[in-house]
Design an enzyme around this catalytic site. Sequence first.
Site, PDB file in Angstrom:
ATOM      1  N   GLY B  45       0.875  -1.336   0.116  1.00  0.00           N
ATOM      2  CA  GLY B  45       0.014  -0.074   0.038  1.00  0.00           C
ATOM      3  C   GLY B  45       0.696   1.156   0.192  1.00  0.00           C
ATOM      4  O   GLY B  45       1.902   1.177   0.199  1.00  0.00           O
ATOM      5  N   GLU B  46       0.161   2.445  -0.254  1.00  0.00           N
ATOM      6  CA  GLU B  46       0.937   3.586  -0.344  1.00  0.00           C
ATOM      7  C   GLU B  46       0.081   4.781   0.576  1.00  0.00           C
ATOM      8  O   GLU B  46      -0.905   4.940   0.419  1.00  0.00           O
ATOM      9  CB  GLU B  46       0.959   4.129  -1.718  1.00  0.00           C
ATOM     10  CG  GLU B  46       1.628   5.204  -2.088  1.00  0.00           C
ATOM     11  CD  GLU B  46       2.280   5.356  -3.332  1.00  0.00           C
ATOM     12  OE1 GLU B  46       2.005   4.608  -4.291  1.00  0.00           O
ATOM     13  OE2 GLU B  46       2.597   6.486  -3.728  1.00  0.00           O
ATOM     14  N   GLY B  47       0.937   5.358   1.156  1.00  0.00           N
ATOM     15  CA  GLY B  47       0.391   6.451   2.113  1.00  0.00           C
ATOM     16  C   GLY B  47       1.183   7.704   1.739  1.00  0.00           C
ATOM     17  O   GLY B  47       1.695   7.671   1.182  1.00  0.00           O
ATOM     18  N   THR B  48       0.708   8.798   2.771  1.00  0.00           N
ATOM     19  CA  THR B  48       1.475  10.102   2.687  1.00  0.00           C
ATOM     20  C   THR B  48       3.026   9.952   3.113  1.00  0.00           C
ATOM     21  O   THR B  48       3.754  10.762   2.356  1.00  0.00           O
ATOM     22  CB  THR B  48       0.783  11.118   3.315  1.00  0.00           C
ATOM     23  OG1 THR B  48       0.374  10.656   4.497  1.00  0.00           O
ATOM     24  CG2 THR B  48      -0.511  11.372   2.576  1.00  0.00           C
ATOM     25  N   TYR B  49       3.037   9.163   4.041  1.00  0.00           N
ATOM     26  CA  TYR B  49       4.517   9.282   4.802  1.00  0.00           C
ATOM     27  C   TYR B  49       5.279   8.305   4.379  1.00  0.00           C
ATOM     28  O   TYR B  49       6.504   8.305   4.388  1.00  0.00           O
ATOM     29  CB  TYR B  49       3.913   9.510   6.347  1.00  0.00           C
ATOM     30  CG  TYR B  49       4.858   8.941   7.142  1.00  0.00           C
ATOM     31  CD1 TYR B  49       6.564   9.373   7.170  1.00  0.00           C
ATOM     32  CD2 TYR B  49       4.680   8.384   8.277  1.00  0.00           C
ATOM     33  CE1 TYR B  49       7.303   8.715   8.025  1.00  0.00           C
ATOM     34  CE2 TYR B  49       5.641   7.787   9.353  1.00  0.00           C
ATOM     35  CZ  TYR B  49       6.824   8.138   9.081  1.00  0.00           C
ATOM     36  OH  TYR B  49       7.839   7.802  10.208  1.00  0.00           O
ATOM     37  N   ALA B  50       4.707   6.904   3.989  1.00  0.00           N
ATOM     38  CA  ALA B  50       5.501   5.722   3.646  1.00  0.00           C
ATOM     39  C   ALA B  50       4.817   4.851   2.781  1.00  0.00           C
ATOM     40  O   ALA B  50       3.639   4.868   2.654  1.00  0.00           O
ATOM     41  CB  ALA B  50       6.087   5.167   5.102  1.00  0.00           C
ATOM     42  N   VAL B  52       4.391   0.603   2.317  1.00  0.00           N
ATOM     43  CA  VAL B  52       4.655  -0.439   2.991  1.00  0.00           C
ATOM     44  C   VAL B  52       4.785  -1.593   1.953  1.00  0.00           C
ATOM     45  O   VAL B  52       3.799  -1.885   1.303  1.00  0.00           O
ATOM     46  CB  VAL B  52       3.289  -0.708   4.080  1.00  0.00           C
ATOM     47  CG1 VAL B  52       4.172  -1.848   4.892  1.00  0.00           C
ATOM     48  CG2 VAL B  52       3.442   0.622   4.813  1.00  0.00           C
ATOM     49  N   LYS B  68       8.844  -0.846   5.550  1.00  0.00           N
ATOM     50  CA  LYS B  68       8.222   0.620   5.662  1.00  0.00           C
ATOM     51  C   LYS B  68       9.214   1.742   4.887  1.00  0.00           C
ATOM     52  O   LYS B  68      10.204   2.131   5.505  1.00  0.00           O
ATOM     53  CB  LYS B  68       7.934   0.967   7.219  1.00  0.00           C
ATOM     54  CG  LYS B  68       7.186   2.536   7.132  1.00  0.00           C
ATOM     55  CD  LYS B  68       6.812   2.614   8.628  1.00  0.00           C
ATOM     56  CE  LYS B  68       5.796   3.990   8.736  1.00  0.00           C
ATOM     57  NZ  LYS B  68       5.632   4.014  10.451  1.00  0.00           N
ATOM     58  N   ASP B 165       1.347   9.765  21.071  1.00  0.00           N
ATOM     59  CA  ASP B 165       0.237   9.313  20.243  1.00  0.00           C
ATOM     60  C   ASP B 165      -0.596   8.003  20.504  1.00  0.00           C
ATOM     61  O   ASP B 165      -0.638   7.236  19.648  1.00  0.00           O
ATOM     62  CB  ASP B 165       0.660   9.379  18.877  1.00  0.00           C
ATOM     63  CG  ASP B 165      -0.416   9.701  17.712  1.00  0.00           C
ATOM     64  OD1 ASP B 165      -1.512  10.049  18.007  1.00  0.00           O
ATOM     65  OD2 ASP B 165      -0.345   9.402  16.514  1.00  0.00           O
TER      66      ASP B 165
END
Lengths: 306, 378
Positions: B45-50, B52, B68, B165
């Site tokens: 998958g792809e996210g804004t930060y990394a 995976v 990651k 967090d």
Amino acid sequence: MAANYWESTQRRNWQYTREQLADLRKKLEEEEPKLVQMYPLPQLRHMSIYFNQQIARLGKRLGVRQQAIATAQMYIRRFYTKVEVRRTNPYLVIAAAVYLACKMEECPHHIRLLVAEGRTLWPDFFSSDTSKLGECEFFLISKMSSQMIIHQPYRSLTSLQSIFSLTQEESALAWSIINDHYMTDMPLLFAPHIVAVTAILLSIVLRPNTTGLQSASGSAGNMANAAHQALRSVSQAKSGNGGAQSAADAKVVRFQEWLAESDIDIEAVVDCTQEVISFYEVQEQYNEKPCKEQINRFVKARGLDK
Amino acid sequence: MKLLSSNQPSMATTPADSPDRSIDDFAEQMNEAEKNKYTKGRKLGEGTYANVYLGTLKSDPTKLVAIKKIKIQTDYKEGMAPDAIRELKHLQELSHPNIISLLSVFSSKDQNLNLVLEFLPLGDLEMLIKDTKNIRYGAGDIKAWMGMLSRGIYFCHANFVLHRDIKPNNLLIADDGEVKLADFGLARSFADPYRPMTSNVITRWYRPPELLFGTQHYSGAVDIWSVGLVFAELVLRMPYIAGDTEVHQVNLLTQAVGTPTEENWPGVSKLPAYTVPLPHTPVREKDYYNQMFGTAGIVGVDLLMQMLVLDPSKRITAKEVLNHDWWYTDPKPTRNKNLPRKGGGEEAVVADLKRRPGVVEDERTAKIARKLDFGNMA
């Protein structure tokens, strides 16, 4: 500070013996025989002093805390155990180390500010392209295997100074000895508390007057004598021949007793003391000009400033 | 080498004529060893930060890892993402059964950092809490999960790290059922006394009153508040204090716990952003909690109440949590192998790893994600 020194990556991966360090550096030079031959450099200890001055200039302009400066110095020292200096633009490495250290020590500055200050300090050697600095930061992180938490002697000093009831002058002297130790290999050789204890020892045997270290270290020989005498009594106390203290003042006696009862590695303290003393000797012969010229020469000749 | 070359968006372009080229090559060599320990599988998958990726250990292909890959922001223009730095910094040093392990770090050819993390295939606590249809759990299960969370957070605090967090979807579950604290993108070391820290941390629903009131000096108590709310959420199976905005959060908080006043929290009215709705709600008493959180038992409710004390200086500490009677009261914590679980699989891992820290990823609130202001103060 975060985490525990005894289990830290610093202790496990970044503390060397002198032989290991020498080997690492020799290997780096052997990989680049041509570069080494073409661009001779002054002795490492003088180079370190030069680097330190440049970091201090940058830090001063940015108003960076000493703790972050010290972290940056450690980064640079670690980095150059992995990378031959002639392959790099040291000014860029210095700026990247300060940039990263500020992030780490929670006092960050914007990358553009770093670049602007770098341009001001080293106009002929510094690119205005922020991505260069970002890239260099990446190499630093990568060379350090992203192990970035640094344990420093300052905290040990802060917690020990009340035990020995250090005067303000003594504390200040110990603090500045710790500042100075970053110009040497000591942070790669000794645990931070050893350095702190050494700095305290020197500060109390030298009994600084208000003019501070400059006058006190006037003679490295005197410094050595005083320190060795104090340490010898510790070893004696430890091996059961206690009570052999000379007419040293109460503070030194107290320090000796404390050290003798502690589990601190006294050999390391002796060794570390010797390093500090020889550093001050080396510093007396330091001359900025050859360092500056020879660094600038290879940076320019190899186009590393672009 | 095949592991990293294929199927990847090229992020940072390396100018071939770059003078740093030589370092690049060198770094490449040094990394090779680490990199070659793993086979990088398909992109999960792809996210804004990394991004995976699923990975396996070359020496033992049955061992799965999550790789990651941190995206370098716009060709290094801004330097390394602060989240990535914080995560690396702390995970490199913290090693504990209830904290996600960073197995290795290497940089790949396109100059991105790759964090090799242990693969935690069973999703996170949030998924279990939300899945009210299929997942049933009881007091012993809650106790087991809370125990693992409490040990993880105690370890952080004992090592002078604030997580900042904590929330159910940062609590990942290993295939043996062990809960692991993940996502250190907002974590930091304790500040030196009198040095300010930003109050703009912790996902809103789990943010303690002192941060909502803008304090710049705080302690591990901020994490404990979040732990308390995770506890409450485990019992209620829904977030206990879920405000849409910070003002709303304060309003709900005063209703749920009570209004912070000078009487119950000396000095609170001096905090920069102190405003509370009128009329004041008295601090909730034991009866209220017992009614609401009865599942946890009387001793459990006592622990919860101590975690949700308004005044951070009177809030229970992580160490005291571990010494609380609840752990010694029946029911005993469920053994890991008997804990309820769901087949989270890869999707869950991805969802967890690509999130940005500090953000409630919920439909309504997704847009008002906060960013940690790194340029200013941290």
